[in-house]
Motif scaffolding. Structure first.
Motif, PDB file in Angstrom:
ATOM      1  N   PRO A  42       4.657  12.630   2.190  1.00 48.09           N
ATOM      2  CA  PRO A  42       3.986  12.146   3.398  1.00 48.09           C
ATOM      3  C   PRO A  42       3.904  10.623   3.417  1.00 48.09           C
ATOM      4  CG  PRO A  42       2.382  12.962   1.814  1.00 48.09           C
ATOM      5  CD  PRO A  42       3.737  13.290   1.263  1.00 48.09           C
ATOM      6  N   GLU A  43       3.869  10.076   4.613  1.00 47.43           N
ATOM      7  CA  GLU A  43       3.765   8.623   4.751  1.00 47.43           C
ATOM      8  C   GLU A  43       2.350   8.182   4.374  1.00 47.43           C
ATOM      9  OE1 GLU A  43       4.435   5.131   8.125  1.00 47.43           O
ATOM     10  OE2 GLU A  43       5.034   7.210   8.507  1.00 47.43           O
ATOM     11  N   LEU A  44       2.263   7.195   3.521  1.00 47.36           N
ATOM     12  CA  LEU A  44       0.972   6.737   3.026  1.00 47.36           C
ATOM     13  C   LEU A  44       0.492   5.532   3.823  1.00 47.36           C
ATOM     14  CD1 LEU A  44       1.669   6.924  -0.825  1.00 47.36           C
ATOM     15  CD2 LEU A  44       0.409   8.571   0.570  1.00 47.36           C
ATOM     16  N   PRO A  45      -0.829   5.461   4.084  1.00 41.26           N
ATOM     17  CA  PRO A  45      -1.378   4.297   4.809  1.00 41.26           C
ATOM     18  C   PRO A  45      -1.561   3.104   3.879  1.00 41.26           C
ATOM     19  CG  PRO A  45      -3.138   5.837   4.315  1.00 41.26           C
ATOM     20  CD  PRO A  45      -1.861   6.481   3.811  1.00 41.26           C
ATOM     21  N   LEU A  46      -0.432   2.555   3.402  1.00 37.11           N
ATOM     22  CA  LEU A  46      -0.509   1.484   2.407  1.00 37.11           C
ATOM     23  C   LEU A  46      -1.124   0.212   2.974  1.00 37.11           C
ATOM     24  CD1 LEU A  46       2.844   1.803   0.439  1.00 37.11           C
ATOM     25  CD2 LEU A  46       0.542   2.433  -0.290  1.00 37.11           C
ATOM     26  N   THR A  47      -0.960  -0.016   4.277  1.00 34.61           N
ATOM     27  CA  THR A  47      -1.558  -1.213   4.874  1.00 34.61           C
ATOM     28  C   THR A  47      -3.070  -1.178   4.731  1.00 34.61           C
ATOM     29  OG1 THR A  47       0.251  -1.362   6.469  1.00 34.61           O
ATOM     30  CG2 THR A  47      -1.772  -2.575   6.971  1.00 34.61           C
ATOM     31  N   LEU A  48      -3.652   0.001   5.005  1.00 33.31           N
ATOM     32  CA  LEU A  48      -5.099   0.154   4.861  1.00 33.31           C
ATOM     33  C   LEU A  48      -5.517  -0.003   3.404  1.00 33.31           C
ATOM     34  CD1 LEU A  48      -7.838   0.841   6.119  1.00 33.31           C
ATOM     35  CD2 LEU A  48      -7.281   3.270   5.793  1.00 33.31           C
ATOM     36  N   PHE A  49      -4.781   0.657   2.500  1.00 36.92           N
ATOM     37  CA  PHE A  49      -5.093   0.545   1.073  1.00 36.92           C
ATOM     38  C   PHE A  49      -4.981  -0.903   0.596  1.00 36.92           C
ATOM     39  CE2 PHE A  49      -3.536   5.155   0.221  1.00 36.92           C
ATOM     40  CZ  PHE A  49      -4.664   5.643   0.864  1.00 36.92           C
ATOM     41  N   GLY A  50      -3.892  -1.563   0.994  1.00 38.67           N
ATOM     42  CA  GLY A  50      -3.662  -2.931   0.535  1.00 38.67           C
ATOM     43  C   GLY A  50      -4.706  -3.900   1.057  1.00 38.67           C
ATOM     44  N   THR A  51      -5.135  -3.721   2.304  1.00 35.97           N
ATOM     45  CA  THR A  51      -6.160  -4.599   2.867  1.00 35.97           C
ATOM     46  C   THR A  51      -7.476  -4.450   2.121  1.00 35.97           C
ATOM     47  OG1 THR A  51      -5.122  -4.472   5.044  1.00 35.97           O
ATOM     48  CG2 THR A  51      -7.418  -5.205   4.955  1.00 35.97           C
ATOM     49  N   ALA A  52      -7.872  -3.193   1.866  1.00 38.21           N
ATOM     50  CA  ALA A  52      -9.123  -2.954   1.138  1.00 38.21           C
ATOM     51  C   ALA A  52      -9.053  -3.519  -0.276  1.00 38.21           C
ATOM     52  CB  ALA A  52      -9.421  -1.454   1.100  1.00 38.21           C
ATOM     53  N   LEU A  53      -7.904  -3.333  -0.940  1.00 38.13           N
ATOM     54  CA  LEU A  53      -7.749  -3.840  -2.302  1.00 38.13           C
ATOM     55  C   LEU A  53      -7.755  -5.365  -2.322  1.00 38.13           C
ATOM     56  CD1 LEU A  53      -7.240  -3.335  -5.298  1.00 38.13           C
ATOM     57  CD2 LEU A  53      -4.791  -3.204  -4.801  1.00 38.13           C
ATOM     58  N   ALA A  54      -7.113  -5.997  -1.348  1.00 40.57           N
ATOM     59  CA  ALA A  54      -7.090  -7.457  -1.292  1.00 40.57           C
ATOM     60  C   ALA A  54      -8.499  -8.018  -1.120  1.00 40.57           C
ATOM     61  CB  ALA A  54      -6.191  -7.925  -0.159  1.00 40.57           C
ATOM     62  N   LEU A  55      -9.310  -7.379  -0.274  1.00 40.04           N
ATOM     63  CA  LEU A  55     -10.699  -7.831  -0.103  1.00 40.04           C
ATOM     64  C   LEU A  55     -11.491  -7.660  -1.394  1.00 40.04           C
ATOM     65  CD1 LEU A  55     -11.456  -6.365   3.451  1.00 40.04           C
ATOM     66  CD2 LEU A  55     -11.130  -8.765   2.846  1.00 40.04           C
ATOM     67  N   PHE A  56     -11.272  -6.551  -2.067  1.00 41.48           N
ATOM     68  CA  PHE A  56     -11.975  -6.280  -3.317  1.00 41.48           C
ATOM     69  C   PHE A  56     -11.601  -7.313  -4.374  1.00 41.48           C
ATOM     70  CE2 PHE A  56     -12.905  -2.750  -6.648  1.00 41.48           C
ATOM     71  CZ  PHE A  56     -14.118  -3.357  -6.932  1.00 41.48           C
TER      72      PHE A  56
END
Length: 296
Positions: A42-56
């Motif tokens: 399945p296609e993963l929402p990497l943009t959402l994951f990456g944004t949250a990780l970058a903020l963290f």
């Protein structure tokens, strides 16, 4: 502290090459599996994951930098307080009766900051040698018997100031002024010890590591549809960005770690030594110079 404005690619690679190599091999394996297997995940929402990780990671790096800057600020306060102590010693104590005491207080303060540097960098073996550079064995021995050698030196300096008051060389107002400077020095030392002995909370250390590695594992699954055989290159470069930001936090979190990223305590101790020796008319050494772009 690195003072060279140019980025050190070799240092960056040395810090992250192991996880980066593992990431590249993993990317290659995922890409090969995707190419030969009919199964498409399945296609993963990497943009959402990456944004949250970058903020963290950004919040964590900001906290680490605040610790580093507080360490530098405390050492700046130590330099100023040392200068004030030398100036008061020179101006308050009379000549020629207290000439030896003046020199003793100044040399004790130089020994103090060097002993504190060794203590913060976890170099107890060097501590005695640093003291004996400026003090006689008899004068250094009481402090060396203490569990906190710098604090022992500071206590000894306070007793010498009280002795000067008892002899009538200074009055109680001058003694209180000098004791106020010693309090400022003790407060700066306490702040440094707090930074050294209190790491970031475990959540700040564990979860960024976990989330960054998990993101790097999932990254090729989200890129392989778009990049195809170029996935290992694209995924590894993207992973490098996150691993580098993670490493920045690790480098800054302890400002007294005796690495190329820590506060340049050796250079600041030399600054104190120069200023204090010049205050009493002694010959002073040259300022400490950077070695291959690093000021220790």
């Amino acid at each position: 502290m690195i003072i060279d404005a140019r980025p050190r690619l070799t240092k960056i690679v040395a810090d992250v090459w192991r996880p980066l190599t593992a990431l590249f091999l993993w990317d290659c394996a995922v890409t090969a599996f995707y190419m030969i297997s009919p199964f498409k995940g399945p296609e993963l929402p990497l943009t959402l994951f990456g944004t949250a990780l970058a903020l963290f990671l950004g919040f964590r790096d900001s906290s680490a930098y605040q610790r580093w800057w507080e360490g530098r600020t405390l050492w700046g306060a130590m330099i100023n307080s040392s200068r004030s102590l030398a100036r008061q010693t020179r101006n308050f104590l009379p000549d020629p009766e207290a000439r030896d005491l003046k020199r003793s207080i100044v040399l004790r303060q130089i020994a103090y900051v060097n002993a504190l540097r060794c203590q913060l960098r976890r170099h107890p073996d060097f501590r005695a040698g640093e003291l004996l550079r400026f003090l006689s064995r008899g004068e250094a021995e009481p402090a060396l018997k203490r569990s906190n050698v710098p604090n022992g030196l500071l206590d000894g300096t306070s007793r010498r100031i009280d002795d000067a008051r008892r002899k009538g060389w200074i009055d109680t107002v001058q003694q209180a002024s000098m004791e106020g400077v010693l309090v400022d020095i003790a407060n700066a030392q306490g702040g440094m010890e707090r930074l050294k002995n209190t790491p970031l909370p475990n959540q700040y250390r564990f979860f960024p590591q976990l989330f960054t590695r998990l993101f790097c594992i999932l990254l090729p699954f989200g890129l392989v549809e778009t990049l195809g055989v170029a996935t290992p290159v694209g995924s590894t470069i993207a992973g490098l960005m996150f691993l580098a930001v993670l490493q920045i936090g690790d480098d800054l979190v302890d400002p007294f770690a005796n690495t190329v990223h820590d506060v340049p305590m050796s250079a600041m101790c030399r600054t104190i030594e120069i200023d204090l020796l010049e205050a009493i008319g002694d010959e002073a050494p040259e300022p400490l110079q950077a070695e291959r772009g690093v000021l220790w």
